[in-house]
Design a protein around this motif. Sequence first.
Motif, PDB file in Angstrom:
ATOM      1  N   MET A 128       0.828  -1.205   0.000  1.00 46.10           N
ATOM      2  CA  MET A 128       0.000   0.000   0.000  1.00 46.10           C
ATOM      3  C   MET A 128       0.865   1.260   0.000  1.00 46.10           C
ATOM      4  N   ALA A 136      -5.111   1.655  -4.182  1.00 47.55           N
ATOM      5  CA  ALA A 136      -4.384   0.735  -3.312  1.00 47.55           C
ATOM      6  C   ALA A 136      -5.412  -0.225  -2.733  1.00 47.55           C
ATOM      7  N   GLY A 178      -6.172  -3.589  -0.674  1.00 47.74           N
ATOM      8  CA  GLY A 178      -5.626  -4.558   0.264  1.00 47.74           C
ATOM      9  C   GLY A 178      -6.426  -5.845   0.246  1.00 47.74           C
ATOM     10  N   ALA A 216      -5.124   1.297   2.840  1.00 52.40           N
ATOM     11  CA  ALA A 216      -5.779   0.860   1.615  1.00 52.40           C
ATOM     12  C   ALA A 216      -7.006   1.709   1.291  1.00 52.40           C
TER      13      ALA A 216
END
Length: 239
Positions: A194, A205, A207, A222
């Motif tokens: 991230m 980003a 996750g 994230a």
Amino acid sequence: MTWKLSPEIKAILFDKDGTLVDFDKTWAATNRKGALIAADGNAALADVLLQACGMDPVTGKTRADSMFAAANAGEIAAHMVAHGSPFEAEELVRLLDKTFVEGAESPWPICDLKALMQTLSGTGFAVGIASSDGEASIRRTVEVLELSSEIDFIAGYDSGHGPKPEAGMVLAFAAHLGLEPSQIAMVGDNGHDMEMARAAAAGAAIGVLSGTGTRQSLEALADILIGSVAELPALVAAR
């Protein structure tokens, strides 16, 4: 967390371990082997090195953002030397890299990765892999999983783009495709993934909770958290 993938995203860059393949099932035995090599056969020292690098010698579980979870072979070797390995760091890097390439022969995919990659490419996405593993090990994993025709880009810690969490791997992927970093989504299971996305000003980003990272360790970093990459097609379809 309410969030949708931007229509501007044209490519997805995946972390490998914990994201595309199950971390502990793929790497626990290899990390044990690497620690025993680094300990020059001393089993007690090997356990010390495993713990120092983030793996429980009893359960085989690896901590989020630990050396094994997030670092490259050079960083792991230096950490092991600092915790008692009798090898010189440079020699240990060579030994660990060899061990990790051998470990790439037995990956445990998170889901049907070929179907996932074909779904993404069929939707118009280019796909790459950026890992803290060495490039040779990544390429071997891709070959074993029969994904060579689906992957547009591969970067390891030794590919010349710099290590995570620096921006280099994302920027290299964007340059390879002729895209802006804002058109790249980074998918990973640890904080360094991230942070790399943020450093590169990537467009997203994402996750995943399938690896060593936890909701607590990823939530603040994230844009969105999903259970695993198996949920990506639904995320893409909803944009």
